[in-house]
Design a protein around this motif. Structure first.
Motif, short mmCIF file in Angstrom:
data_model
loop_
_atom_site.label_atom_id
_atom_site.label_comp_id
_atom_site.label_asym_id
_atom_site.label_seq_id
_atom_site.Cartn_x
_atom_site.Cartn_y
_atom_site.Cartn_z
N GLY B 575 5.80 13.70 8.92
CA GLY B 575 6.14 12.30 9.08
C GLY B 575 5.37 11.39 8.16
N THR B 576 4.10 11.73 7.93
CA THR B 576 3.28 10.91 7.05
C THR B 576 3.94 10.77 5.68
N LEU B 577 4.41 11.91 5.14
CA LEU B 577 5.04 11.89 3.82
C LEU B 577 6.31 11.04 3.86
N LEU B 578 7.10 11.21 4.90
CA LEU B 578 8.35 10.47 4.97
C LEU B 578 8.07 8.97 5.06
N GLY B 579 7.06 8.61 5.85
CA GLY B 579 6.70 7.21 5.98
C GLY B 579 6.28 6.61 4.65
N ILE B 580 5.39 7.32 3.95
CA ILE B 580 4.91 6.82 2.66
C ILE B 580 6.07 6.76 1.67
N ALA B 581 6.90 7.80 1.69
CA ALA B 581 8.05 7.83 0.78
C ALA B 581 8.96 6.62 1.02
N TYR B 582 9.13 6.26 2.30
CA TYR B 582 10.00 5.13 2.61
C TYR B 582 9.43 3.82 2.11
N ILE B 583 8.11 3.61 2.28
CA ILE B 583 7.62 2.32 1.75
C ILE B 583 7.67 2.31 0.24
N LEU B 584 7.50 3.46 -0.39
CA LEU B 584 7.58 3.49 -1.85
C LEU B 584 9.00 3.20 -2.32
N ALA B 585 9.97 3.75 -1.62
CA ALA B 585 11.35 3.68 -2.11
C ALA B 585 12.04 2.38 -1.72
N PHE B 586 11.68 1.82 -0.57
CA PHE B 586 12.48 0.70 -0.06
C PHE B 586 11.74 -0.63 -0.05
N ASN B 587 10.78 -0.75 -0.99
CA ASN B 587 10.11 -2.05 -1.07
C ASN B 587 10.57 -2.82 -2.30
N LYS B 588 11.70 -2.42 -2.86
CA LYS B 588 12.20 -3.12 -4.04
C LYS B 588 13.72 -3.17 -4.00
N THR B 589 14.27 -4.10 -4.77
CA THR B 589 15.71 -4.20 -4.83
C THR B 589 16.27 -2.95 -5.48
N PRO B 590 17.50 -2.53 -5.20
CA PRO B 590 18.46 -3.19 -4.30
C PRO B 590 18.28 -2.80 -2.83
N LEU B 591 17.35 -1.94 -2.52
CA LEU B 591 17.20 -1.52 -1.13
C LEU B 591 15.88 -2.03 -0.57
N LEU B 592 15.78 -3.33 -0.46
CA LEU B 592 14.56 -3.93 0.05
C LEU B 592 14.62 -3.92 1.57
N LEU B 593 14.08 -2.87 2.16
CA LEU B 593 14.22 -2.70 3.61
C LEU B 593 12.90 -2.76 4.34
N VAL B 594 11.79 -2.62 3.60
CA VAL B 594 10.49 -2.60 4.26
C VAL B 594 10.29 -3.92 5.00
N GLY B 595 9.89 -3.80 6.26
CA GLY B 595 9.67 -5.01 7.06
C GLY B 595 10.82 -5.28 8.00
N THR B 596 11.97 -4.62 7.78
CA THR B 596 13.09 -4.83 8.69
C THR B 596 13.07 -3.77 9.79
N GLY B 597 13.83 -4.04 10.85
CA GLY B 597 13.97 -3.03 11.88
C GLY B 597 14.85 -1.90 11.41
#
Lengths: 366, 733
Positions: B575-597
């Motif tokens: 899970g740790t890897l998946l979590g880190i991977a998600y903030i790396l991948a989704f903190n920029k456009t076009p998939l700016l999702l970090v911070g959303t539910g």
């Protein structure tokens, strides 16, 4: 319960299964053409792996032909999905919906067709009474016997009034007695409704007893098409002759053709054969086929083939006599044995042919 | 099916769409470019107007330009007052000067100079390279006060990237629209089974965007340093301290896996191979830790044996005892993970045919001999399987070490500290990728090697009657051990409940209800958002899992195995890897999702899908395909078959997968801790925060609340699938 029956036509249908991983392709059905007339029941008969079920599944739409076309009632349905075809299938394993009771199972196709409740109830009731299930409407399919489940499957297919009824070895999961009953019943219902039906089986007795015509298949190809007695009495090949009934074969030299039959020679003895299959030529080798009922037992030296009685099996209306000969063990059927003199086991006898009934087949055609 | 006609129509539609897409893209791009250029030109003209009259200050101005245009530079041509053809070239930057001298004689530069000569700006259209980046040159005149005479020309070198971000985004959208259109029309025009086509498309998109892309990003970014590729992160990660953490993780895994397997085997043997009393109760208790929230067991161990622990301090008055570290972790993990071993071994021992043991006894083998030569060897694949499963789980475990590791170092926590403490995402990614190596190895060994070596399938129909090979004495001692362990587990949960009502654990044991009101008021928002997010993920994961199982079992299509393997990977990814991977991948456009539910819900769905798919696949394999064929044959289309036949038949698997998703999402921590925001908080993280601040009372209340919610979810599921037993029997023939 039946509308106007439709015809089914297969035109040069081939089904090839591509095997990707370096294995050779498998030809399940090769260049098959036949037509089922409206209201006719045609059986696809053959050993397992002969392509009969694949053929049926292509008619139903579960499988698609690699080439060729399938028409139902004149319309080319080759590429239509099963839900767009006017067919209803009775599956070998019935395929009843376990989460619905008998009435709901039968009503399923009507529900899909958005038939109104009153009409649907009426039709379900009629289908259930036609199959003798009127008392089981509320039962879960899991609590029915095999034969009853079979009837539910049949009712479920009939209630939607399909243009073509497809039956995929419907009786193979039943015991022998039940099988015989259902065989008669299926034929009765099919005839009374006048519905077009294609029936798949590997059981020759089943095929003989309920079909208008039989299609014998082997290795994906159609070997012969004909009425049950034509297939039985006048097969065109050694394979068909052997597959549809008990038979003895004798290698012969064909001396000359004579009307419908021919004269041939079996180990120096002349034999007259009343019938022959296409492809038999004078001066060539042939195979003489004789059914158990066209053989006669006589005094030694009187017949064509000599041997000795190994075993007599009494069956009531007939008797089967197994005779050891140089062609192996031959089976002779003696009808109405009560009034006849029976050669006891161990006695030397000679077998002769009923010349009008024996048939010569071309050798070398599998 | 593909016919020439359809293929032609498909290609035609593609061509039309491609043309329209390209037209829209280029129009928008040009307008972006021209407005960016206009903006730039204005800015640069103003800059040029600011060139100081005093030549001594010009160099200072040039330096200022480099500050204001990031990655850019300027060269100034100062015209002599006497001869309008002569100028001095002024530059503070060797590279800029070099670039200018290389283009000074080109027609484009002459055009620029000429434009400036007539007091107009000129933006060159020639792309150049400046300091390894694409750049363009702007020419801006510097007129005198009246705006009549030319004093000099400022030549700006501006990197291309400045206006490029928006353009890149536009490009992604244009390409995405095309690919999407192509896939949709392709399915509609060329496939017979369109629903399957769409389902495969959706799953492939999901797997691509939410599994491959983030993991790929994590991998890529672990090779980046300040925007350039470098091995720096990895050399740092493979240095002493991280290797120590890796070894720490593995050592912990070895211990926990071994202890859990032993405890699990004892439980499974006692329950399924002896005639002990209270089997159902024992079996229920043994499964309790599986669904208990993270931190709860740790919390209770700290309450009992921590620095101010009830047992250590109050009962024995120990001063130097510390539960923090390897031994404490092994205890907590063993309690938390032996159920995995228990469940694996239970199914093995349950299926093991008593006749075999009977036969051995009959051949005059002693009981011990029977156990060691028949029972144990037959259970070996199961034991290995259990060991590897626990090992994987222990390595991926994050919650227990986070609270209880003390000075002992494990990778998952190191990765977390790297990200949250040092804000080093690349380093965190590298550390958690390091963790992937042993977990994936164990996972695949278990899947492809051990699981296939099971003897169970060979033994045929199991004997209903149990032949007990344990002697009465052995049974008694097993019984004591199992009941003691059970009592310990119960007391741990009791401690948490007790913790709710104690004023200040370790210091003041007086009764209070204030914890409850405080925890519920401070944690109310977190409880609500935790339940909301888990409830949102539940139906999505359930339906997706069943649809995926359906196409994996019943349909064949190109790349099925690859897609299947891909959908299963999140199961093996910590899970740790998946979590880190998600903030790396989704903190920029076009998939700016970090911070959303949404990102949390997506994460839940992706992580819990594999288990749901497995359940669905197993249950679909039990169903005779001719049931679905019959429905098709009677006129039902693909979606009707799924709704009216398949879904009702696999309802148990469907409900189980949903309740599993709900419970796992409620008790998630390792990935979600990276994804939470002020708006979308998670109860488990709050429990952690309270525990860290020694507010054990509040933590206990939240943990108890969580346990209650999870237990109710399970109870509800039991209620819903209770009647499924009768159904199961009729599905298979």
């Amino acid at each position: 319960m039946a509308k106007n029956p439709v015809a089914v036509t297969l035109d040069r249908v081939t089904r090839i299964y591509k095997n990707v991983k370096g294995r050779p392709d498998v030809v399940a059905v090769r260049d098959s053409s036949f037509e089922v007339s409206p209201g006719e029941l045609v059986t696809l008969l053959g050993p397992s792996g002969c392509g009969k079920t694949t053929t049926l599944r292509m008619i139903a739409g579960f499988d698609l032909p690699s080439s060729g076309s399938i028409r139902i009632g004149g319309e080319d349905v080759s590429m239509l999905p099963p839900n767009k075809r006017d067919t209803a299938t009775v599956f070998q394993s019935y395929g009843l919906f376990p989460h619905m009771n008998v009435a709901q199972n039968v009503a399923y196709g009507l529900r899909i067709r958005k038939v109104g409740k009153t009409e649907s109830d009426e039709r379900v009731k009629r289908a259930l009474s036609l199959t003798g299930l009127q008392d089981y409407a509320e039962r879960a399919p899991g609590r029915l016997s095999g034969g009853q489940q079979q009837r539910v499957a049949l009712a479920r297919s009939l209630v939607v009034e399909p243009g073509v009824l497809l039956l995929d070895e419907p009786l193979s999961n039943l015991d022998a007695l039940l099988r015989e009953q259902m065989r008669v019943e299926i034929r009765r219902i099919q005839k009374s409704l006048g519905i077009t039906a294609v029936y798949v089986t590997h059981d020759r007795v089943e095929a003989m007893s309920l079909s208008d015509r039989v299609i014998v298949m082997k290795d994906g190809s159609i070997r012969q098409i004909g009425s049950p007695n034509a297939i039985y009495e006048d097969p065109d090949s050694v394979f068909v002759a052997g597959f549809v009934g008990k038979v003895a074969f004798f290698p012969v030299d064909v001396l000359g053709l004579e009307g419908k039959g021919c004269v041939c020679q079996l180990q120096g003895k002349k034999v007259q054969a009343g019938k022959m299959a296409p492809g038999v030529e004078a001066g060539k080798k042939g195979t003489l086929m004789a059914r158990p009922e066209s053989l006669r037992i006589g005094e030694p030296g009187a017949g064509v083939v000599d041997g000795s009685v190994r075993q007599n099996v009494y069956l009531g209306s007939s008797m089967e006599s197994f005779i050891d000969t140089e062609y192996g063990e031959l089976l002779v059927q003696i009808d109405d044995p009560a009034g006849k003199k029976i050669a006891p086991e161990g006695q030397r006898v000679s077998i002769s042919f009923n010349e009008a009934q024996v048939r010569v087949l071309p050798t070398d055609n599998g | 099916m593909i016919t020439k006609d359809r293929l032609f129509k498909f290609l035609l539609a593609l061509a039309v769409f491609a043309a329209a897409d390209l037209w829209i893209y280029s129009t928008l791009r040009n307008s972006i470019r021209s407005s960016a250029n206009a903006e730039r030109t204005k800015q640069l003209s103003l800059l040029a107007l600011g060139v100081p009259d005093n030549p001594e200050y010009i160099e200072q101005w040039l330096g200022g330009v480099e500050q204001s245009i990031e990655g850019g530079a300027a060269v100034y041509l100062r015209y002599s007052a006497d001869d309008p053809e002569l100028y001095d070239t002024l530059a503070v930057n060797e590279d800029a000067l070099g670039l200018w001298q290389s283009i000074e004689r080109t027609p484009d530069a002459e055009k620029g100079l000429e434009a400036a000569y007539y007091l107009e700006q000129y933006a060159s259209t020639v792309a150049l390279e400046y300091k390894g980046q694409k750049a363009r040159v702007f020419y801006a005149p510097k007129p005198d006060e009246e705006g009549i005479e030319l004093l000099g020309i400022a030549i700006f070198i501006v990197p291309e990237a400045a206006g490029g971000n928006l353009e890149r985004l536009l490009g992604i959208f244009a390409l995405g629209a095309f690919v999407f259109f192509a896939a949709l029309t392709g399915i509609a025009k060329l496939l017979r089974d369109q629903i399957v086509g769409y389902a495969v498309l959706v799953l492939t998109l999901l797997a691509g965007v939410f599994i491959v892309f983030p993991l790929g990003e994590a991998f890529r970014l672990s090779f980046l340093k300040d925007g350039a590729y470098s091995l720096d992160v990895w050399t740092r990660s493979l240095s002493g301290s991280s290797l120590k953490a890796l070894w720490g993780s593995i050592r912990l895994g070895l211990w926990t896996a071994s202890c859990s397997t032993i405890v699990g085997f004892v439980f499974a043997f006692a329950i399924y191979r002896t005639s002990m009393r209270g089997k159902r109760f024992l079996s229920a208790i043994a499964q309790l830790p599986v669904i208990s929230p993270p931190f709860s067991l740790t919390l209770s161990i700290i309450l009992l044996a921590g620095n101010n622990g009830l047992i250590t301090k109050q009962l024995f008055g120990l001063q130097n005892f510390s539960i923090y570290g390897l031994s404490g972790l092994v205890i907590v993990q063993t309690i938390g993970m032996f159920p995995i071993a228990f469940l694996t071994l239970a199914s093995v021992l349950q299926a093991l045919d008593s006749t075999l043991e009977e036969a051995a006894l009959d051949l005059n083998a002693s009981r011990w001999k029977v156990f060691s030569t028949v029972t144990l060897p037959l259970a070996v694949p199961g034991i290995l399987s259990a060991w590897l499963l626990v090992f994987t789980n222990s390595l991926a475990d994050f919650a227990n070490p986070l609270l209880l590791a003390g000075n002992y170092r494990v990778l998952s926590v190191e990765a977390y500290i790297q990200v949250t403490g040092r804000n080093d995402l690349g380093g965190g990614a590298a550390l958690s990728l390091l963790l992937l190596l042993p977990t994936l190895t164990a996972f695949f060994v278990q899947r492809n090697w051990v699981a296939k070596r099971s003897f169970i399938t060979v033994t045929g129909k199991p004997n209903a009657k149990l032949v007990e090979i344990a002697s009465p004495m052995v049974r008694r001692s097993l019984s004591v051990a199992v009941w003691a362990a059970t009592a310990f587990i119960i007391s741990l949960y009791g401690t948490i409940v007790a913790g709710c009502f104690v004023k200040n654990w370790g210091i003041d044991y007086s009764f209070t209800l204030s914890n409850i009101s405080e925890a519920l008021s401070r944690g109310g928002e977190a409880i609500r958002s935790t339940v909301t997010l888990a409830a949102a993920a539940t139906p999505i994961a359930g339906i997706l899992a069943m649809a995926a199982a359906m196409i994996f079992v019943r349909k064949s299509f190109v790349g099925k195995r690859a897609l299947e393997a891909l959908m299963m990977t999140p199961f093996a990814v910590p899970g740790t890897l998946l979590g880190i991977a998600y903030i790396l991948a989704f903190n920029k456009t076009p998939l700016l999702l970090v911070g959303t539910g949404a990102i949390i819900v997506i994460n839940y769905v992706i992580r819990e899908l594999p288990v749901g798919i497995e359940g669905g696949v197993a249950s679909l394999r039990q169903i005779d395909p001719s049931i679905e064929e019959a429905a098709r044959d009677l006129g039902a289309d693909e979606s009707m078959v799924f709704r009216s036949i398949v879904l009702p038949l696999i309802r148990p698997a469907f409900i189980t997968s949903m309740s599993y998703t709900f419970v796992r999402s409620m008790t998630a921590v390792s990935a979600v801790i990276f994804l939470i925001s002020a708006r979308w908080y998670h109860m488990t993280v709050l429990i952690y925060n309270f525990s860290e601040n020694l507010r054990f009372g509040l933590a206990s209340v939240l943990a108890t609340t969580l346990i209650i919610i999870v237990m109710s979810a399970f109870g509800l599921m039991r209620l819903l699938v209770r009647d499924s037993g009768a159904l199961d029997k009729t599905i298979t023939r």
